[in-house]
Design an enzyme around this catalytic site. Structure first.
Site, PDB file in Angstrom:
ATOM      1  N   CYS A 131       3.535  35.653 -21.986  1.00 47.84           N
ATOM      2  CA  CYS A 131       1.988  36.141 -22.590  1.00 47.84           C
ATOM      3  C   CYS A 131       0.348  36.334 -20.737  1.00 47.84           C
ATOM      4  CB  CYS A 131       1.453  34.754 -22.816  1.00 47.84           C
ATOM      5  SG  CYS A 131      -0.912  34.961 -23.272  1.00 47.84           S
ATOM      6  N   CYS A 134      -2.234  35.475 -20.872  1.00 45.07           N
ATOM      7  CA  CYS A 134      -2.355  33.507 -19.833  1.00 45.07           C
ATOM      8  C   CYS A 134      -2.093  33.396 -18.415  1.00 45.07           C
ATOM      9  CB  CYS A 134      -2.084  32.964 -21.054  1.00 45.07           C
ATOM     10  SG  CYS A 134      -2.010  32.384 -22.363  1.00 45.07           S
TER      11      CYS A 134
END
Length: 178
Positions: A131, A134
């Site tokens: 991700c 993130c």
């Protein structure tokens, strides 16, 4: 199973993985709590039995129960948020980004652990889950508080090696059953 047993369980074709795991277990870039919490969070983030067993055994020796639980919490939270934010990032329709997430996300670290340690573990698990949003968020938080690039890099190295060691040992177990 301990980390030593995990290293021993890696077949010859994974000798670089075994060597890197040994090097990281001895590495002193991270404080002990950061390092072993990172190992444990990554193992739980991957969820492959040999890795989880090995790092749980090490956690019992090296981490307080509160810290070990916080590392598991980092893996659990990232298991949810990484999928959600990665999907938003991959989708071309940006209107979903404007909507509230409607997922419960406590942004603070669990009781008993420093927030920066938790951020480091979340970053490592986010690398495993791929991700980018993130990764950027957790790395930004770490940089904002003066965490050195070598610390971030070590957490990323741990995520890569724990991932490889977990996969290789699980594959070896599966192949042995033939």
């Amino acid at each position: 199973m301990t980390v030593t047993a995990l290293i021993d369980a890696i077949p010859d074709y994974g000798r670089e993985v075994a060597r890197n795991l040994q090097v990281l277990a001895e590495d002193e870039t991270l404080r002990e709590q950061q390092k072993w919490g990172c190992f444990l969070a990554c193992a739980h983030g991957i969820g492959v039995a040999p890795g989880v067993r090995a790092f749980e055994a090490e956690a019992q020796e090296r981490l307080s129960p509160e810290v070990a639980d916080a590392a598991r919490s980092a893996a659990a939270r990232m298991g949810m948020t990484n999928i959600y934010y990665r999907a938003l990032h991959l989708m071309q329709n940006r209107e979903y980004e404007a909507l509230p997430t409607r997922l419960r996300m406590n942004l603070s670290a669990p009781v008993g652990v420093e927030r920066l340690d938790f951020e480091l573990w979340a970053l490592a698990v986010s690398a495993i889950n791929g991700c980018s949003a993130c990764l950027d968020a957790h790395e930004g938080e770490l940089k904002k508080h003066g965490v050195e690039p070598a610390v971030v890099q070590t957490a990323l190295r741990i995520s890569a090696v724990v991932h490889a060691a977990s996969r290789v040992t699980a594959s070896a177990e599966a192949a042995a059953s033939f």
